[in-house]
Design a protein around this motif. Structure first.
Motif, short mmCIF file in Angstrom:
data_model
loop_
_atom_site.label_atom_id
_atom_site.label_comp_id
_atom_site.label_asym_id
_atom_site.label_seq_id
_atom_site.Cartn_x
_atom_site.Cartn_y
_atom_site.Cartn_z
N THR A 106 -2.53 -5.26 8.53
CA THR A 106 -3.20 -5.03 9.81
C THR A 106 -2.89 -3.65 10.39
O THR A 106 -3.38 -3.32 11.47
CB THR A 106 -2.77 -6.09 10.84
OG1 THR A 106 -1.34 -6.00 11.01
CG2 THR A 106 -3.13 -7.48 10.38
N ASP A 161 -6.15 -3.04 -6.24
CA ASP A 161 -6.60 -3.62 -4.98
C ASP A 161 -6.91 -5.10 -5.21
O ASP A 161 -7.85 -5.44 -5.94
CB ASP A 161 -7.85 -2.89 -4.50
CG ASP A 161 -8.47 -3.50 -3.25
OD1 ASP A 161 -7.88 -4.44 -2.68
OD2 ASP A 161 -9.56 -3.05 -2.85
N TYR A 173 -3.04 -0.29 8.87
CA TYR A 173 -3.58 1.01 8.47
C TYR A 173 -5.09 1.10 8.35
O TYR A 173 -5.61 2.21 8.31
CB TYR A 173 -2.93 1.43 7.15
CG TYR A 173 -1.44 1.56 7.25
CD1 TYR A 173 -0.86 2.46 8.14
CD2 TYR A 173 -0.60 0.76 6.48
CE1 TYR A 173 0.52 2.57 8.25
CE2 TYR A 173 0.78 0.87 6.59
CZ TYR A 173 1.33 1.77 7.47
OH TYR A 173 2.69 1.87 7.59
N GLU A 174 -5.80 -0.01 8.26
CA GLU A 174 -7.25 0.06 8.11
C GLU A 174 -7.93 -0.67 9.27
O GLU A 174 -7.41 -1.66 9.77
CB GLU A 174 -7.68 -0.54 6.77
CG GLU A 174 -7.14 0.25 5.58
CD GLU A 174 -7.77 -0.20 4.27
OE1 GLU A 174 -9.00 -0.38 4.22
OE2 GLU A 174 -7.03 -0.39 3.29
N PRO A 175 -9.10 -0.18 9.70
CA PRO A 175 -9.75 -0.75 10.88
C PRO A 175 -10.16 -2.20 10.67
O PRO A 175 -10.58 -2.59 9.57
CB PRO A 175 -10.99 0.14 11.07
CG PRO A 175 -10.69 1.39 10.31
CD PRO A 175 -9.83 0.99 9.16
N ARG A 229 -15.54 -7.01 4.75
CA ARG A 229 -15.13 -7.20 3.36
C ARG A 229 -14.72 -8.65 3.11
O ARG A 229 -15.09 -9.26 2.10
CB ARG A 229 -13.96 -6.26 3.05
CG ARG A 229 -13.67 -6.07 1.57
CD ARG A 229 -12.56 -5.05 1.38
NE ARG A 229 -12.79 -3.87 2.19
CZ ARG A 229 -11.81 -3.10 2.68
NH1 ARG A 229 -10.56 -3.40 2.44
NH2 ARG A 229 -12.10 -2.05 3.40
N TYR A 276 -5.38 -6.90 16.38
CA TYR A 276 -6.21 -6.87 15.17
C TYR A 276 -6.84 -8.24 14.95
O TYR A 276 -8.05 -8.36 14.69
CB TYR A 276 -5.32 -6.49 13.99
CG TYR A 276 -6.02 -5.99 12.76
CD1 TYR A 276 -6.06 -4.63 12.46
CD2 TYR A 276 -6.60 -6.87 11.84
CE1 TYR A 276 -6.66 -4.16 11.30
CE2 TYR A 276 -7.21 -6.41 10.68
CZ TYR A 276 -7.24 -5.05 10.41
OH TYR A 276 -7.84 -4.60 9.26
N VAL A 313 0.84 -1.20 0.00
CA VAL A 313 0.00 0.00 0.00
C VAL A 313 0.87 1.25 0.00
O VAL A 313 0.49 2.30 0.52
CB VAL A 313 -0.98 0.00 1.19
CG1 VAL A 313 -2.08 -1.02 0.97
CG2 VAL A 313 -0.26 -0.25 2.52
N PHE A 360 -3.30 -8.43 2.91
CA PHE A 360 -3.95 -7.25 3.49
C PHE A 360 -3.23 -6.91 4.78
O PHE A 360 -2.92 -7.78 5.58
CB PHE A 360 -5.44 -7.51 3.76
CG PHE A 360 -6.20 -6.27 4.17
CD1 PHE A 360 -6.75 -5.44 3.22
CD2 PHE A 360 -6.34 -5.93 5.51
CE1 PHE A 360 -7.43 -4.28 3.59
CE2 PHE A 360 -7.02 -4.79 5.89
CZ PHE A 360 -7.57 -3.95 4.92
N ALA A 368 -14.03 -3.02 9.35
CA ALA A 368 -14.32 -2.90 7.92
C ALA A 368 -13.73 -4.07 7.15
O ALA A 368 -14.36 -4.62 6.23
CB ALA A 368 -13.77 -1.58 7.39
N PHE A 369 -12.51 -4.47 7.52
CA PHE A 369 -11.89 -5.59 6.82
C PHE A 369 -12.63 -6.89 7.08
O PHE A 369 -12.79 -7.72 6.17
CB PHE A 369 -10.43 -5.74 7.25
CG PHE A 369 -9.75 -6.95 6.68
CD1 PHE A 369 -9.55 -7.08 5.31
CD2 PHE A 369 -9.33 -7.98 7.52
CE1 PHE A 369 -8.94 -8.22 4.79
CE2 PHE A 369 -8.72 -9.11 7.00
CZ PHE A 369 -8.52 -9.23 5.63
N PHE A 392 -1.23 6.94 4.91
CA PHE A 392 -2.33 6.82 5.85
C PHE A 392 -2.20 7.79 7.01
O PHE A 392 -2.68 7.55 8.12
CB PHE A 392 -2.44 5.38 6.36
CG PHE A 392 -2.95 4.43 5.31
CD1 PHE A 392 -4.31 4.22 5.14
CD2 PHE A 392 -2.08 3.77 4.46
CE1 PHE A 392 -4.79 3.36 4.16
CE2 PHE A 392 -2.54 2.91 3.48
CZ PHE A 392 -3.90 2.70 3.32
#
Length: 440
Positions: A85, A62, A87-89, A96, A142, A39, A83, A92-93, A124
């Motif tokens: 662990t 992506d 930078y994104e909550p 998805r 996470y 990313v 993917f 949400a992951f 980020f």
């Protein structure tokens, strides 16, 4: 290699490219396609300009968005994607990935990474990378959040779809997570009903001691490497022992290596193909991908990398992923020019390649290979037409996956994570001991 005649890699923005890969891979008998990801940009060596000019993992799509399209034109092929662990909550992951698992018929896996590119951190909103071990501490929490969502939020029979009673989901069988940790606060419940796998198959690569600890605690399929048979066997044994120290059954782990297989109907044909590929290899690209602190080409070949770094006033850091401090500049440049050959590389006839693969399986103690893609679609076609038939003739390839078979069942013979895995502690069947809040 995108410059090589006939290579289709420049078509990554076309839907037909990905559908073609998926169909070919399923017909060839692959278990899964692995989609790596970053990313950020490799911009430490010669800046972002080198990465852009060379096509070094930019442009970069992506991977999670590619899977539904490929799954729609296949029935048995599975997909594993990287993917981060960091930078994104996790909430949400989790949604998805559960959506992907449902829509693919439970054919997905997740390669757990923490991300190491400084540019990724800046993308980020951070000024610099989070410290290495801190990233893994964050990753452990996470995963705990994800287990609570995937394994514990919904009971198996929560959806009753009782039209007469006007009840689609029984509220008593869905639970909030109410996670309050150091890095995350997640109330829940999970927004997606459970899949047969619940938690996707967990992949991870080992490297640092802290990374090994996280992999031993959580991963099912582990990417590993080594220069010699004994080195590989030692890493496998170390990882299994670490898993056992966390209360897991060490036999629940599978080990995979990145393998380069260049096949020809004759040795001459295979080596001619190798030489053809070598012409497109970029030393600058290799140094950029290694995030090299210095340009090896600017130093005397007799110097060690440590000496060159000292001369430049630079510390030995990123280059440690690929080179050793006492390795000479000449040796390192030769290593690059040899097209990244190592223990898990062979150019030869199908029989010679099968001999090598059997050696890796039997003597190194690995469970399978992640086939390095040199040329799209030549690498895949060569595997399907030349290598797979010989491996199958020797009984080294299992029967193709069955339509409707989950990825975990394909690899491990069962849909759910084993009871010794840490995720099992968060299962809905354990709700009474954990007294979570029921959704109302």
């Amino acid at each position: 290699m995108w410059r090589a005649p006939g290579n289709n890699r420049h078509r990554i923005g076309e839907m037909s490219f990905w559908l073609d890969i998926a169909r070919r891979a399923e017909n060839a008998g692959f278990d899964a396609i692995f989609l790596a990801d970053v990313v950020g940009v490799y911009d430490r060596f010669n800046g972002v300009e080198a990465a852009l000019r060379l096509g070094l993992q930019i442009p970069n799509l992506d991977p999670l968005s590619l899977i539904p399209a490929m799954a729609a034109v296949t029935e048995r092929l599975a997909f594993a994607a990287t993917f981060s662990t960091t930078y994104e909550p996790p909430f949400a992951f989790a949604r998805r990935m559960s959506t992907l698992d449902l829509l693919t018929g439970e054919r997905v896996g997740w390669n757990v990474v923490t991300s190491y590119l400084p540019n990724a951190a800046r993308n980020f909103g951070l000024t610099d990378e989070i410290a290495h071990d801190d990233r893994y501490e964050r990753a452990d929490e996470y995963l705990e959040v994800l287990y609570k969502l995937w394994e514990g939020s919904w009971e198996d029979d929560a959806i009753i779809a009782d039209a007469a009673a006007d009840i689609f989901t029984d509220p008593a069988r869905v639970h909030r997570t109410n996670h309050r940790g150091t890095h995350f606060r997640v109330e829940g419940p999970h927004l997606v009903q459970p899949t047969p796998q619940r938690t996707p198959v967990l992949f991870q690569a080992t490297g640092s001691p802290r990374g090994l600890d996280t992999a031993a605690r959580h991963a099912e399929a582990i990417f590993i490497g080594g220069r010699t048979r004994d080195e590989v066997r030692a890493k496998v044994a170390e990882t299994r022992a670490a898993a056992a120290s966390h209360g897991r059954d060490p036999n629940d782990l599978k080990f995979y290596v990145m393998a380069g297989l260049i096949a020809g109907r004759t040795e001459e044909e295979a080596h001619a193909k190798l030489e053809r590929y070598r012409k497109f290899y970029s030393v600058e690209g290799a140094l950029a991908h290694a995030q090299a602190e210095i340009d090896l080409r600017a130093f005397d070949r007799s110097l060690t990398i440590a000496q060159a770094l000292e001369t430049s006033g630079r510390a030995f850091g990123n280059m440690g992923r690929r080179f050793g401090p006492q390795q000479t500049i000449g040796n390192a440049l030769d290593q690059i020019s040899k097209f990244d050959e190592g223990r898990f590389f062979i150019a030869g006839t199908p029989e010679q390649i099968a001999d090598a693969v059997e050696t890796w399986l039997d003597e190194d103690g690995i469970d399978g290979i992640n086939l390095r893609q040199y040329h799209t679609f030549e690498t895949l076609n060569d595997y399907a037409e030349l290598i797979a038939p010989e491996l199958r003739r020797r009984g080294r390839l299992p029967e193709p996956a069955r339509a409707g078979e989950t990825l975990r069942h394909r690899i491990f013979g069962q849909d759910r994570l084993p009871d010794t895995h840490p995720a099992a502690a968060y299962r809905a069947s354990h709700q009474t001991s954990r007294t979570p809040e029921t959704v109302s």
